[in-house]
Design a protein around this motif. Structure first.
Motif, PDB file in Angstrom:
ATOM      1  N   HIS A 169      16.303   2.576 -14.598  1.00 38.81           N
ATOM      2  CA  HIS A 169      16.067   2.267 -16.015  1.00 38.81           C
ATOM      3  C   HIS A 169      16.968   1.141 -16.510  1.00 38.81           C
ATOM      4  N   TYR A 170      18.215   1.123 -16.003  1.00 41.33           N
ATOM      5  CA  TYR A 170      19.120   0.027 -16.350  1.00 41.33           C
ATOM      6  C   TYR A 170      18.527  -1.306 -15.916  1.00 41.33           C
ATOM      7  N   LEU A 171      18.018  -1.326 -14.669  1.00 41.55           N
ATOM      8  CA  LEU A 171      17.438  -2.567 -14.154  1.00 41.55           C
ATOM      9  C   LEU A 171      16.180  -2.947 -14.915  1.00 41.55           C
ATOM     10  N   GLY A 172      15.389  -1.933 -15.308  1.00 37.30           N
ATOM     11  CA  GLY A 172      14.170  -2.208 -16.065  1.00 37.30           C
ATOM     12  C   GLY A 172      14.505  -2.892 -17.378  1.00 37.30           C
ATOM     13  N   ILE A 173      15.525  -2.365 -18.109  1.00 37.01           N
ATOM     14  CA  ILE A 173      15.912  -2.973 -19.384  1.00 37.01           C
ATOM     15  C   ILE A 173      16.462  -4.368 -19.143  1.00 37.01           C
ATOM     16  N   LYS A 174      17.242  -4.516 -18.059  1.00 41.12           N
ATOM     17  CA  LYS A 174      17.910  -5.792 -17.819  1.00 41.12           C
ATOM     18  C   LYS A 174      16.913  -6.894 -17.462  1.00 41.12           C
ATOM     19  N   THR A 175      15.935  -6.564 -16.617  1.00 39.36           N
ATOM     20  CA  THR A 175      15.045  -7.632 -16.160  1.00 39.36           C
ATOM     21  C   THR A 175      13.907  -7.902 -17.129  1.00 39.36           C
ATOM     22  N   LYS A 176      13.370  -6.828 -17.781  1.00 42.44           N
ATOM     23  CA  LYS A 176      12.198  -7.055 -18.621  1.00 42.44           C
ATOM     24  C   LYS A 176      12.567  -7.284 -20.080  1.00 42.44           C
ATOM     25  N   THR A 233      13.377   6.311  -4.166  1.00 45.28           N
ATOM     26  CA  THR A 233      14.324   5.664  -5.077  1.00 45.28           C
ATOM     27  C   THR A 233      14.006   4.187  -5.202  1.00 45.28           C
ATOM     28  N   LEU A 234      13.735   3.563  -4.035  1.00 44.81           N
ATOM     29  CA  LEU A 234      13.403   2.141  -4.010  1.00 44.81           C
ATOM     30  C   LEU A 234      12.123   1.869  -4.800  1.00 44.81           C
ATOM     31  N   VAL A 235      11.114   2.730  -4.601  1.00 40.55           N
ATOM     32  CA  VAL A 235       9.829   2.525  -5.294  1.00 40.55           C
ATOM     33  C   VAL A 235       9.997   2.690  -6.797  1.00 40.55           C
ATOM     34  N   TYR A 236      10.808   3.677  -7.215  1.00 40.34           N
ATOM     35  CA  TYR A 236      11.011   3.877  -8.649  1.00 40.34           C
ATOM     36  C   TYR A 236      11.705   2.665  -9.260  1.00 40.34           C
ATOM     37  N   ILE A 237      12.677   2.089  -8.511  1.00 34.47           N
ATOM     38  CA  ILE A 237      13.341   0.881  -9.015  1.00 34.47           C
ATOM     39  C   ILE A 237      12.321  -0.256  -9.102  1.00 34.47           C
ATOM     40  N   ALA A 238      11.473  -0.388  -8.047  1.00 35.80           N
ATOM     41  CA  ALA A 238      10.509  -1.490  -8.017  1.00 35.80           C
ATOM     42  C   ALA A 238       9.505  -1.377  -9.158  1.00 35.80           C
ATOM     43  N   VAL A 239       9.100  -0.118  -9.491  1.00 29.93           N
ATOM     44  CA  VAL A 239       8.140   0.059 -10.581  1.00 29.93           C
ATOM     45  C   VAL A 239       8.738  -0.390 -11.905  1.00 29.93           C
ATOM     46  N   ALA A 257      10.385  -4.835  -1.130  1.00 26.00           N
ATOM     47  CA  ALA A 257       9.971  -4.127  -2.348  1.00 26.00           C
ATOM     48  C   ALA A 257      10.452  -4.814  -3.615  1.00 26.00           C
ATOM     49  N   LEU A 258      11.675  -5.364  -3.604  1.00 26.13           N
ATOM     50  CA  LEU A 258      12.271  -5.858  -4.851  1.00 26.13           C
ATOM     51  C   LEU A 258      12.264  -7.374  -4.961  1.00 26.13           C
ATOM     52  N   LEU A 281       0.827  -1.212   0.000  1.00 26.01           N
ATOM     53  CA  LEU A 281       0.000   0.000   0.000  1.00 26.01           C
ATOM     54  C   LEU A 281       0.854   1.252   0.000  1.00 26.01           C
ATOM     55  N   THR A 282       1.982   1.225   0.749  1.00 26.42           N
ATOM     56  CA  THR A 282       2.851   2.405   0.754  1.00 26.42           C
ATOM     57  C   THR A 282       3.442   2.640  -0.625  1.00 26.42           C
ATOM     58  N   ARG A 283       3.860   1.545  -1.283  1.00 31.75           N
ATOM     59  CA  ARG A 283       4.436   1.719  -2.631  1.00 31.75           C
ATOM     60  C   ARG A 283       3.386   2.257  -3.590  1.00 31.75           C
ATOM     61  N   THR A 284       2.164   1.717  -3.517  1.00 32.12           N
ATOM     62  CA  THR A 284       1.114   2.210  -4.413  1.00 32.12           C
ATOM     63  C   THR A 284       0.818   3.675  -4.140  1.00 32.12           C
ATOM     64  N   MET A 285       0.792   4.046  -2.852  1.00 37.22           N
ATOM     65  CA  MET A 285       0.556   5.444  -2.500  1.00 37.22           C
ATOM     66  C   MET A 285       1.619   6.343  -3.116  1.00 37.22           C
ATOM     67  N   LEU A 286       2.904   5.919  -3.005  1.00 34.79           N
ATOM     68  CA  LEU A 286       3.980   6.774  -3.516  1.00 34.79           C
ATOM     69  C   LEU A 286       3.903   6.901  -5.028  1.00 34.79           C
TER      70      LEU A 286
END
Lengths: 82, 224, 241
Positions: B126-133, B215-221, B72-73, A53-58
């Motif tokens: 973005h590097y991780l996004g290209i690498k994993t997907k 930063t973590l969330v952007y990597i996870a997305v 997260a990851l 939920l925190t990640r979705t919120m962010l």
């Protein structure tokens, strides 16, 4: 007092930068707060999913902030380019 | 009040261009890095079953941040990128707190530090996004609902860097200017310790955590 | 009119805007708190001591924004104006706008969690201490954009201005006031909404208080970012004069 045309443009660019960033900040502020509030409510209902939920919120807040970023970009353009 | 908005700069001419160095920021960043290195060395030099005080602090930080990253990851990527997240958080927290010490300035008060850290997160994600997907799935995310959305998606990615860096920069700079102005107006009586506690310790810790988390969330997305 | 009279007029106008706009927010926030406290009392009349105490503390926090407005109004009315540049008139208008408008959002924002805390104490009297602590943290953080508005107002009040009239500095000072003023409204209300939901979630499920404090602070820090951008633009405008 003589006002040159260039001065007038610069002056109104300053005023416009202020109004752009000021009014542009209202919407994202309320919207992001709404997202944060709903995330708190959801975590209260289901604390196991707090990380998700925190990640979705962010992510949601980052998207709703984009209009604020546009205002910031326009304000900086008005200040430094015009 | 006179030092408001003044930056100590070293300007070196370089083949017709001027190279500008913000001396204060560079020196303060080195001080922060050396304190962190010293802390890491002392915390890990005498490892024991009964931990010393520094080892407890180090273990607490590392355990919490590893758990956050793996949450997260996922297990595999989490193990790999948790050291980055730990280092980012500890550097930011110490940078934001070092302004409490008299004569010291926060390196994050200058836009260059948050912006470079934001760009670091941008490139890694973005590097991780290209690498994993794979490059195809990565590019497909930009034309996601339909093709015309591409400019908006690209702007959205760039806006992430702007927002993450301006948030940290504005908070720390605004806090330090508030402390400066109000301390000047009340002749350094009574109020400054409370202002330092709020804007230095509290806001500094929260903003460091938010920066790390984002930063973590952007990597996870990008990865998912 | 002479320069002195313009400055006097602007200081009166700025003082009126500062305390007038700030009063809107503080009054709405405090009224919301009192209304929710009455609602909680109607269900739980025996908890009158706890609920009344929380209501008063919450209202005091919501009042802070109004007091900032009053302080700026006093400074505007009683600052010496002899020998000042005509530009001071514009700076005073900017100071009033910055403080007054930014206090609207923060007054409302600080009132929202306070009212919900009163309601929550009616629901869960056992955790009233935790609820009031969370409420105080939440509404304290919601005040931060009012503090930024206060900062811009102080910078505009005490700035050394060049003599003589020029349109660019005049407009940039009014622009700084408008920027920080309007920019403080949204984040103030938004942070208050985040704190409100966090307090009500703790009242429903008191075991989650640590988790909720963390989520609330992260959410508020992100909602504040547009207020921070306004602060950056306003500082650029003020310091460029």
């Amino acid at each position: 007092m003589d006002i040159m045309g260039a001065d007038l443009v610069k002056a109104f660019a300053c005023l416009g930068a202020g109004i752009s960033m000021g009014l542009g900040a209202i919407g994202p502020g309320v919207g992001e707060g709404f997202a944060a509030g709903k995330a708190c409510e959801a975590i209260g209902r289901n604390p196991q999913e707090a990380g998700l939920l925190t990640r979705t919120m962010l992510v949601g807040q980052a998207v709703s902030e984009s209009t604020g970023i546009y205002s910031l970009v326009i304000a900086l353009l008005l200040l430094f380019v015009v | 009040m006179e030092e408001l908005g003044r930056i100590h700069q070293l300007i070196i001419p370089f083949f017709g261009h001027d190279l500008t160095f913000n001396l204060e920021v560079i020196i303060m960043t080195w001080i922060v890095i050396s304190i962190l290195l010293l802390f890491g060395f002392l915390a890990s030099s005498k490892k024991g079953v009964i931990p010393g005080p520094l080892q407890v602090v180090g273990e607490l930080l590392v355990a919490q941040l590893f758990a956050l990253t793996e949450d997260a990851l996922g297990e595999e990527l989490g193990k790999k990128y948790a050291p980055l997240i730990c280092a980012l958080f500890m550097f930011l927290v110490l940078s934001n707190w070092i302004g409490i010490v008299p004569m010291m300035h926060e390196p994050t008060k200058d836009l260059n530090t948050p912006l470079s850290l934001g760009l670091l997160g941008f490139f890694i994600s973005h590097y991780l996004g290209i690498k994993t997907k794979g490059i195809k799935a990565y590019l497909k995310a930009y034309v996601d609902p339909f093709f015309f959305m591409m400019p908006l998606n690209v702007i959205g990615e760039v806006a992430k860097v702007v927002s993450i860096s301006f948030r940290l920069f504005g908070n720390i700079m605004g806090g330090s200017i508030i402390i400066l102005v109000i301390s000047y107006l009340v002749y350094n009586l009574i109020l400054p310790p409370f202002l330092n506690a709020f804007f230095g310790v509290f806001v500094g810790a929260i903003q460091a955590f938010v920066f790390t988390m984002l930063t973590l969330v952007y990597i996870a997305v990008q990865v998912k | 009119m002479t320069g002195i009279e313009w400055i006097k007029a602007a200081s009166v106008l700025g003082a009126g805007m500062s305390v007038g706009f700030a009063a809107i927010g503080a009054a709405v926030g405090e009224g919301y708190t009192a209304g929710k406290a009455n609602e909680a009392l109607s269900f739980r009349p025996n908890l009158v001591g706890d609920i009344l105490k929380t209501m008063l503390v919450g209202q005091a926090v919501a009042e802070t924004a109004g007091i900032f407005g009053l302080v700026i109004a006093m400074l505007l009315l009683f600052s010496p104006i002899e020998g000042k540049s005509v530009l001071t008139a514009w700076a005073y208008m900017g100071a009033g706008l910055s403080m007054g408008l930014s206090a609207i959002g923060c007054g409302i924002g600080a009132g929202l969690p306070a009212g919900t805390a009163c309601q929550g104490i009616g629901r869960q009297p056992m955790v009233s201490g935790q609820l009031s602590t969370l409420m105080l943290i939440g509404s304290g953080v919601a005040q931060s954009t009012a503090i930024y508005g206060f900062l811009i107002a102080l910078l505009l009040l005490y700035k050394q201005l060049p003599m003589g009239m020029a349109i660019v500095p005049a407009c940039s000072m009014v622009g700084a006031g408008l920027c920080m003023g309007f920019g403080g409204i949204g984040p103030g209300i938004g942070e208050g909404m985040a704190a409100m939901e966090a307090v009500s979630a703790v009242a429903r499920n008191p075991l989650t208080v640590g988790l909720m404090t963390r989520t609330m602070l992260v959410g508020q820090a992100v909602s504040e970012s547009t207020g921070i951008y306004s602060l950056v633009v306003a500082l650029l405008l003020v310091l460029s004069v």
